[in-house]
Design an enzyme around this catalytic site. Sequence first.
Site, PDB file in Angstrom:
ATOM      1  N   ASP A   1       4.432  -4.454  -1.585  1.00  0.00           N
ATOM      2  CA  ASP A   1       4.227  -2.901  -1.497  1.00  0.00           C
ATOM      3  C   ASP A   1       4.693  -2.520  -0.368  1.00  0.00           C
ATOM      4  O   ASP A   1       5.152  -3.361   0.728  1.00  0.00           O
ATOM      5  CB  ASP A   1       2.718  -3.017  -1.760  1.00  0.00           C
ATOM      6  N   ASP A   2       4.784  -1.212  -0.271  1.00  0.00           N
ATOM      7  CA  ASP A   2       5.586  -0.704   0.899  1.00  0.00           C
ATOM      8  C   ASP A   2       4.270  -0.325   2.068  1.00  0.00           C
ATOM      9  O   ASP A   2       4.666  -0.865   3.304  1.00  0.00           O
ATOM     10  CB  ASP A   2       5.814   1.040   0.671  1.00  0.00           C
TER      11      ASP A   2
ATOM     12  N   ASP B   1      -3.137   0.408   2.969  1.00  0.00           N
ATOM     13  CA  ASP B   1      -3.699   1.493   3.706  1.00  0.00           C
ATOM     14  C   ASP B   1      -5.566   0.990   3.768  1.00  0.00           C
ATOM     15  O   ASP B   1      -5.663   0.216   4.733  1.00  0.00           O
ATOM     16  CB  ASP B   1      -3.630   2.748   2.801  1.00  0.00           C
TER      17      ASP B   1
END
Length: 175
Positions: free
Chosen positions: A109-110, A113
């Site tokens: 994933d980028d 969070d």
Amino acid sequence: MAPDTPELSAQERAGKAFPVSWDQFHRDCRALTWRLNEVGPFHAVIAITRGGLVPAAIVARELGVRVIDTVCIASYDHDKQGDLKVLKSISAETAKLGGGTGKGLLIVDDLVDTGKTGRLVRDMMPDAHFATVYAKPKGKPLVDTFITEVSQDTWIFFPWDTALSFQPPIRDGAA
């Protein structure tokens, strides 16, 4: 929140802007791959869409992995985080490559969070290796490999979400 108070966007709540250019993102993905090369080999790469598509393509290319799958989870609109919704699960063929638990699979994933999405995917494939380009403190414990940690109150502007435009100098009040 008072009923007459408008809801703040994630970036307004975060306050700190971290714009990432295409060049920087590509360099960060290659740096991630250097670390992952020592962990593999991997049978397949699983991108968490949509943000994980670009880094997964770069990582898969650099590692020479030809099997790329997706797990599609909606958690954001353009700037607000909401409830998670699985739109598409990992395919049965890819799950089988990982023995049903994810062993030998690489999830990309980028960004991690809050960790909500990461936790959901971890539950699907607990033995997979989970890698992100960027990590925030709340989600970092869920990730096996990442490149850059940013503060929880930072909003990352990815290159696919931005356009080139003039920005006033910081001394003139720019954020």
